[in-house]
Motif scaffolding. Structure first.
Motif, short mmCIF file in Angstrom:
data_model
loop_
_atom_site.label_atom_id
_atom_site.label_comp_id
_atom_site.label_asym_id
_atom_site.label_seq_id
_atom_site.Cartn_x
_atom_site.Cartn_y
_atom_site.Cartn_z
N UNK A 1 0.79 -1.20 0.17
CA UNK A 1 -0.20 -0.14 -0.23
C UNK A 1 0.89 1.28 0.04
N UNK A 2 0.59 2.32 -0.76
CA UNK A 2 1.19 3.42 -0.86
C UNK A 2 0.48 4.78 -0.23
N UNK A 3 0.94 5.63 0.06
CA UNK A 3 0.19 6.90 0.73
C UNK A 3 0.92 7.57 1.52
N UNK A 4 0.48 8.63 2.31
CA UNK A 4 1.03 9.27 3.21
C UNK A 4 0.96 8.60 4.57
N UNK A 5 1.97 8.84 5.32
CA UNK A 5 1.99 8.33 6.69
C UNK A 5 1.12 9.43 7.58
N UNK A 6 0.43 9.01 8.63
CA UNK A 6 -0.10 9.80 9.59
C UNK A 6 -0.18 9.08 10.76
N UNK A 7 0.51 9.52 11.70
CA UNK A 7 0.69 9.03 13.09
C UNK A 7 1.23 7.28 12.77
N UNK A 8 2.06 7.18 11.90
CA UNK A 8 2.37 5.85 11.79
C UNK A 8 1.85 4.87 10.91
N UNK A 9 0.52 5.38 10.42
CA UNK A 9 -0.36 4.54 9.69
C UNK A 9 -0.31 4.86 8.44
N UNK A 10 -0.13 4.13 7.27
CA UNK A 10 -0.26 4.54 6.05
C UNK A 10 -1.65 4.84 5.62
N UNK A 11 -2.06 5.98 5.11
CA UNK A 11 -3.32 6.53 4.70
C UNK A 11 -3.16 6.72 3.02
N UNK A 12 -3.79 5.83 2.31
CA UNK A 12 -3.84 5.80 0.95
C UNK A 12 -5.29 5.93 0.58
N UNK A 13 -5.25 7.12 -0.31
CA UNK A 13 -6.43 7.77 -0.94
C UNK A 13 -6.27 7.65 -2.44
N UNK A 14 -5.63 6.82 -2.99
CA UNK A 14 -5.41 6.68 -4.36
C UNK A 14 -6.75 5.98 -4.94
N UNK A 15 -7.70 5.31 -4.14
CA UNK A 15 -8.86 4.99 -4.73
C UNK A 15 -10.07 5.62 -4.02
N UNK A 16 -9.88 6.99 -3.89
CA UNK A 16 -10.87 7.79 -3.41
C UNK A 16 -12.43 7.49 -4.17
N UNK A 17 -13.34 7.42 -3.50
CA UNK A 17 -13.58 7.85 -2.31
C UNK A 17 -13.38 6.57 -1.34
#
Length: 142
Positions: A1-17
């Motif tokens: 999974x790719x995405x930004x890290x927020x608090x150590x959690x990868x947050x992937x919004x590439x398949x938004x919503x």
């Protein structure tokens, strides 16, 4: 999974919503949890501004201290209901995650209604996509 890290959690919004949260294995700090909850608030706020609906897929096995469970439960209890912006959280449940989720539902009964347990990431993604499609159909009919 790719995405930004927020608090150590990868947050992937590439398949938004659809938004995927990939929790790390092991523990997170209280500050990590606060960072993640701030990010989730921003996602929900953005969805409300854009009049859209999101689905959250949760994977990973981060552990939580009792204090962290209280932080998350308090956030859930203090947050406005997000039925207008979320079709639910689709959680891949490991044995550890089941215990954490059970403890969280004791502290915040609203969580029980918002979570859809899944056996695999693929099942969680599939159920999230189905729920988003159903919500979209309902909005079009309204």
């Amino acid at each position: 999974m790719q995405g930004e890290k927020s608090g150590g959690v990868v947050v992937d919004e590439s398949r938004h919503p659809m938004v995927e949260l990939g929790f790390p294995t092991g523990s997170m700090t209280d500050d990590d949890w606060y960072d993640l909850l701030d990010r989730l608030d921003a996602l929900r706020s953005g969805a409300r501004r854009r009049d859209e609906v999101i689905a959250v897929v949760v994977t990973g096995t981060a552990t939580m201290t009792p204090g962290q469970r209280k932080i998350v439960a308090q956030w859930m209890n203090d947050s406005p209901p997000d039925d207008d912006v979320s079709v639910g959280s689709f959680v891949v449940l490991s044995a550890a995650a089941k215990g954490v989720l059970t403890a969280l539902t004791w502290l915040s009964p609203r969580l029980k209604k918002a979570v859809v347990p899944c056996a695999t990431r693929e099942e969680a993604v599939h159920k999230a996509q189905e729920a988003l499609a159903l919500r979209q159909q309902r909005r079009q009919l309204a």
